[in-house]
Design a protein around this motif. Structure first.
Motif, short mmCIF file in Angstrom:
data_model
loop_
_atom_site.label_atom_id
_atom_site.label_comp_id
_atom_site.label_asym_id
_atom_site.label_seq_id
_atom_site.Cartn_x
_atom_site.Cartn_y
_atom_site.Cartn_z
N VAL A 44 -21.28 -81.00 33.49
CA VAL A 44 -22.35 -80.29 34.23
C VAL A 44 -22.22 -80.58 35.73
O VAL A 44 -22.27 -79.67 36.56
CB VAL A 44 -23.75 -80.72 33.71
CG1 VAL A 44 -24.85 -80.13 34.58
CG2 VAL A 44 -23.94 -80.31 32.26
N GLU A 45 -22.02 -81.86 36.06
CA GLU A 45 -21.92 -82.25 37.47
C GLU A 45 -20.73 -81.56 38.14
O GLU A 45 -20.84 -81.03 39.26
CB GLU A 45 -21.79 -83.77 37.56
CG GLU A 45 -21.81 -84.29 38.99
CD GLU A 45 -21.69 -85.80 39.03
OE1 GLU A 45 -22.47 -86.43 39.74
OE2 GLU A 45 -20.79 -86.35 38.35
N GLU A 46 -19.60 -81.55 37.43
CA GLU A 46 -18.38 -80.97 38.00
C GLU A 46 -18.55 -79.45 38.18
O GLU A 46 -18.24 -78.90 39.24
CB GLU A 46 -17.23 -81.27 37.03
CG GLU A 46 -15.86 -80.95 37.58
CD GLU A 46 -14.84 -80.93 36.44
OE1 GLU A 46 -14.87 -81.79 35.56
OE2 GLU A 46 -14.03 -79.98 36.46
N ALA A 47 -19.08 -78.79 37.14
CA ALA A 47 -19.26 -77.34 37.22
C ALA A 47 -20.32 -76.98 38.26
O ALA A 47 -20.16 -76.01 39.02
CB ALA A 47 -19.64 -76.78 35.84
N ALA A 48 -21.38 -77.78 38.34
CA ALA A 48 -22.43 -77.51 39.32
C ALA A 48 -21.89 -77.65 40.74
O ALA A 48 -22.36 -76.98 41.67
CB ALA A 48 -23.61 -78.46 39.10
N GLY A 49 -20.89 -78.50 40.91
CA GLY A 49 -20.26 -78.67 42.22
C GLY A 49 -19.61 -77.39 42.72
O GLY A 49 -19.36 -77.24 43.93
N ARG A 50 -19.33 -76.47 41.81
CA ARG A 50 -18.72 -75.18 42.20
C ARG A 50 -19.79 -74.11 42.45
O ARG A 50 -19.46 -72.99 42.84
CB ARG A 50 -17.77 -74.70 41.09
CG ARG A 50 -16.55 -75.58 40.92
CD ARG A 50 -15.54 -74.97 39.96
NE ARG A 50 -15.88 -75.17 38.57
CZ ARG A 50 -15.56 -76.23 37.83
NH1 ARG A 50 -14.86 -77.20 38.37
NH2 ARG A 50 -15.92 -76.32 36.56
N HIS A 51 -21.06 -74.44 42.22
CA HIS A 51 -22.14 -73.46 42.45
C HIS A 51 -22.28 -73.23 43.97
O HIS A 51 -22.24 -74.19 44.75
CB HIS A 51 -23.45 -74.00 41.88
CG HIS A 51 -24.58 -73.01 41.91
ND1 HIS A 51 -25.25 -72.69 43.07
CD2 HIS A 51 -25.13 -72.25 40.93
CE1 HIS A 51 -26.17 -71.77 42.79
NE2 HIS A 51 -26.12 -71.50 41.50
N PRO A 52 -22.47 -71.96 44.39
CA PRO A 52 -22.53 -71.67 45.83
C PRO A 52 -23.58 -72.48 46.59
O PRO A 52 -23.32 -72.93 47.72
CB PRO A 52 -22.88 -70.17 45.87
CG PRO A 52 -22.42 -69.63 44.55
CD PRO A 52 -22.51 -70.74 43.56
N ALA A 53 -24.74 -72.72 45.99
CA ALA A 53 -25.80 -73.47 46.70
C ALA A 53 -25.40 -74.92 46.92
O ALA A 53 -25.75 -75.52 47.95
CB ALA A 53 -27.12 -73.39 45.91
N VAL A 54 -24.66 -75.47 45.97
CA VAL A 54 -24.20 -76.86 46.11
C VAL A 54 -23.09 -76.92 47.15
O VAL A 54 -23.07 -77.79 48.03
CB VAL A 54 -23.75 -77.43 44.74
CG1 VAL A 54 -23.17 -78.83 44.89
CG2 VAL A 54 -24.93 -77.42 43.76
N LYS A 55 -22.17 -75.94 47.06
CA LYS A 55 -21.07 -75.91 48.05
C LYS A 55 -21.58 -75.72 49.47
O LYS A 55 -21.04 -76.24 50.42
CB LYS A 55 -20.08 -74.79 47.68
CG LYS A 55 -19.16 -75.22 46.55
CD LYS A 55 -18.36 -74.11 45.96
CE LYS A 55 -17.23 -73.64 46.82
NZ LYS A 55 -16.40 -72.65 46.11
N ALA A 56 -22.69 -74.96 49.59
CA ALA A 56 -23.26 -74.69 50.92
C ALA A 56 -24.14 -75.85 51.42
O ALA A 56 -24.66 -75.81 52.53
CB ALA A 56 -24.10 -73.41 50.87
N GLY A 57 -24.31 -76.88 50.59
CA GLY A 57 -25.13 -78.03 51.00
C GLY A 57 -26.62 -77.76 50.91
O GLY A 57 -27.43 -78.53 51.43
N GLU A 58 -27.01 -76.67 50.22
CA GLU A 58 -28.44 -76.36 50.06
C GLU A 58 -29.07 -77.13 48.91
O GLU A 58 -30.28 -77.27 48.82
CB GLU A 58 -28.62 -74.86 49.82
CG GLU A 58 -28.22 -74.00 51.00
CD GLU A 58 -27.90 -72.56 50.59
OE1 GLU A 58 -27.31 -71.86 51.44
OE2 GLU A 58 -28.19 -72.16 49.45
#
Ligand SMILES: Cc1cc2nc3c(=O)[nH]c(=O)nc-3n(C[C@H](O)[C@H](O)[C@H](O)COP(=O)(O)O)c2cc1C
Length: 202
Positions: free
Chosen positions: A24-38
């Motif tokens: 979950v953590e690894e896949a969530a790291g690819r989510h646009p909001a996580v990548k954008a630092g939001e």
């Protein structure tokens, strides 16, 4: 910045929960909001807090905690805006350790959002149904989209006949898009509920 905890709900030695949470953590790291630092996502492991069966005299709603383990758990959960609960199904429900950990606190859960990643022979969906009812009582807004990993199709085993083989998490191709949709909902609701959390804190 929206802070989301991936809560590991099983504490069993050799559990699959840790590997599922890491996926979950690894896949969530690819989510646009996580990548954008939001938004941030990080693992919170119930097992790290050494919680015994509920041993606080006052109901959690009073927030009068006498034990160090409760204060540490309270501080951790209070610091997040929302949760992704990673739970297996134990006898058609959540592990006792997760229910117990929820029962320890009250205000720390309130006006926050939650999504679910469950796993089990039928994807752990019956555990999530129970978890949704429990979370309603501590005023957590639970989103509709959920990920259900099936032991026989979303995990790979070296030796399927060995009960001690935890297997590797190898989710089908539809699972990450579903996780992303669930995270979209959790991030949106965690943000939307912020004014309520601020009012309660004031
Ligand atoms: C006490 C116990 C009860 C279980 N009950 C169910 C169940 O009702 N339904 C199901 O699909 N799987 C059930 N299982 C299988 C678990 O979902 C599976 O073993 C899972 O990996 C357990 O999570 P964990 O490895 O993080 O402990 C049960 C496992 C345990 C240990």
């Amino acid at each position: 910045m929206t802070r989301i905890a991936i809560v590991i709900g099983s504490t069993r030695p050799g559990r699959r929960g840790t590997a599922v949470a890491r996926w979950v953590e690894e896949a969530a790291g690819r989510h646009p909001a996580v990548k954008a630092g939001e938004a941030t996502v990080e693992i919170v492991d119930v097992a790290d807090f050494g919680l015994p069966l509920l041993d606080e005299a006052a109901p959690a709603a009073f927030g009068q905690y006498s034990n160090e383990h409760t204060k540490k758990w309270s501080e951790a959960i209070a610091s997040y805006d929302g949760f992704v609960f990673v739970t297996p199904e134990y006898n058609r429900s959540v592990p006792g350790a997760l229910k117990n950990a929820i029962d320890f606190l009250y205000n720390e859960w309130q006006n926050k959002a939650a999504g679910f990643v469950s796993y089990g022979v039928q994807g752990g969906v019956r555990a999530v149904e129970h978890l949704r009812l429990t979370l309603a009582e501590v005023k957590v807004a639970d989103v509709a989209t959920q990920v259900g990993l099936q032991i026989f199709t979303d995990f790979t085993f070296e030796d399927p006949t060995n009960p001690m083989d935890p297997g590797a998490v190898t989710p089908g191709p539809h699972q990450e898009p579903t996780l992303n949709k669930m995270l979209d909902e959790v991030f949106a609701w965690a943000g939307a509920l912020k004014p309520l959390r601020e009012t309660a804190a004031a």
